[in-house]
Design a protein around this motif. Structure first.
Motif, PDB file in Angstrom:
ATOM      1  N   ASN A 103      -1.774   6.554   7.088  1.00  0.00           N
ATOM      2  CA  ASN A 103      -0.565   7.035   6.399  1.00  0.00           C
ATOM      3  C   ASN A 103       0.633   7.022   7.343  1.00  0.00           C
ATOM      4  O   ASN A 103       1.739   6.681   6.945  1.00  0.00           O
ATOM      5  N   LEU A 124       0.840  -1.204   0.000  1.00  0.00           N
ATOM      6  CA  LEU A 124       0.000   0.000   0.000  1.00  0.00           C
ATOM      7  C   LEU A 124       0.869   1.247   0.000  1.00  0.00           C
ATOM      8  O   LEU A 124       1.888   1.299   0.673  1.00  0.00           O
ATOM      9  N   ASN A 125       0.428   2.226  -0.731  1.00  0.00           N
ATOM     10  CA  ASN A 125       1.106   3.513  -0.737  1.00  0.00           C
ATOM     11  C   ASN A 125       0.303   4.498   0.096  1.00  0.00           C
ATOM     12  O   ASN A 125      -0.919   4.363   0.235  1.00  0.00           O
ATOM     13  N   GLN A 126       0.987   5.497   0.590  1.00  0.00           N
ATOM     14  CA  GLN A 126       0.288   6.563   1.300  1.00  0.00           C
ATOM     15  C   GLN A 126      -0.562   7.324   0.293  1.00  0.00           C
ATOM     16  O   GLN A 126      -0.177   7.484  -0.862  1.00  0.00           O
ATOM     17  N   ALA A 127      -1.728   7.746   0.745  1.00  0.00           N
ATOM     18  CA  ALA A 127      -2.618   8.500  -0.135  1.00  0.00           C
ATOM     19  C   ALA A 127      -3.412   9.497   0.688  1.00  0.00           C
ATOM     20  O   ALA A 127      -3.699   9.256   1.867  1.00  0.00           O
ATOM     21  N   GLU A 128      -3.761  10.601   0.052  1.00  0.00           N
ATOM     22  CA  GLU A 128      -4.556  11.608   0.759  1.00  0.00           C
ATOM     23  C   GLU A 128      -5.925  11.071   1.147  1.00  0.00           C
ATOM     24  O   GLU A 128      -6.536  11.553   2.094  1.00  0.00           O
ATOM     25  N   SER A 129      -6.401  10.075   0.442  1.00  0.00           N
ATOM     26  CA  SER A 129      -7.717   9.518   0.745  1.00  0.00           C
ATOM     27  C   SER A 129      -7.698   8.619   1.985  1.00  0.00           C
ATOM     28  O   SER A 129      -8.749   8.317   2.535  1.00  0.00           O
ATOM     29  N   HIS A 130      -6.508   8.197   2.424  1.00  0.00           N
ATOM     30  CA  HIS A 130      -6.403   7.382   3.632  1.00  0.00           C
ATOM     31  C   HIS A 130      -6.504   8.267   4.865  1.00  0.00           C
ATOM     32  O   HIS A 130      -6.073   9.421   4.839  1.00  0.00           O
ATOM     33  N   LYS A 166       4.028   4.857   6.850  1.00  0.00           N
ATOM     34  CA  LYS A 166       5.296   5.574   6.700  1.00  0.00           C
ATOM     35  C   LYS A 166       6.316   5.154   7.751  1.00  0.00           C
ATOM     36  O   LYS A 166       7.497   5.005   7.470  1.00  0.00           O
TER      37      LYS A 166
END
Length: 186
Positions: free
Chosen positions: A151, A140-146, A155
């Motif tokens: 996040n 999973l990547n960090q996203a503003e929607s999370h 991280k």
């Protein structure tokens, strides 16, 4: 006959009061563990007051439940021993300081008899948590929607082990020294 009946009523009322105090203590135990887990997930920190409250509530709850002073003292000493071990694990950078304090505070409640159940479920939950976080951080990547906490978990390298300690503590409730009456009262 009347005297005996009155004594029976008074004993029943006392049993109900003790059971109510035990349920209140179990609620505080569970609630504080849940709060610690949520705090750890949200910020990777466990407030000191949670561990202090857990350690402080136990002697009062145990006294109200009728545990002998010697048993209460042994629970407190056992928690202190686990805190010392936790200090060394913290110094070795194996667990966080909040995790060490929460582990010790929960151990005050379990004492030696409930320790195997508590440690088993804490280890199982901790292993599942670590594997889930490793997989999430890999895929999973960090996203503003999370949500922000997600996040942060993706991280950072830490593991919110308070969640595992909570799981172990909740699973150990039946092994706590004064739960038999509270959990089986009609």
């Amino acid at each position: 006959a009347w005297g005996r009946r009155l004594l029976d009523i008074l004993h029943a009322k006392r049993r109900h009061k003790v059971a109510m105090l035990e349920i209140l203590a179990l609620t505080a135990f569970a609630g504080l563990l849940i709060y610690a887990a949520c705090s750890d997930i949200a910020s990777l920190t466990i407030p000191n007051w949670v561990s202090i409250a857990l350690s402080g509530i136990f002697p009062a709850a145990a006294l109200a439940a009728g545990l002998p002073l010697g048993d209460i003292g042994m629970h407190m000493l056992f928690g202190l021993a686990v805190l010392a071990i936790g200090f060394f694990l913290f110094q070795a950078n194996i667990i966080g300081g909040g995790d060490a304090k929460l582990l010790a505070a929960a151990t005050v409640w379990t004492g030696f008899p409930g320790l195997p159940i508590f440690l088993f479920w804490t280890a199982v939950a901790g292993g599942i948590l670590a594997l889930a976080l490793l997989a999430a951080r890999q895929f999973l990547n960090q996203a503003e929607s999370h949500p922000a906490f997600l996040n942060r978990l993706l991280k950072q390298t830490g593991i919110p082990y308070g969640l595992a300690i909570m799981a172990g503590g909740l699973m150990a409730i039946p092994a706590l020294p004064f739960t038999v009456g509270a959990l089986t009262s009609p």
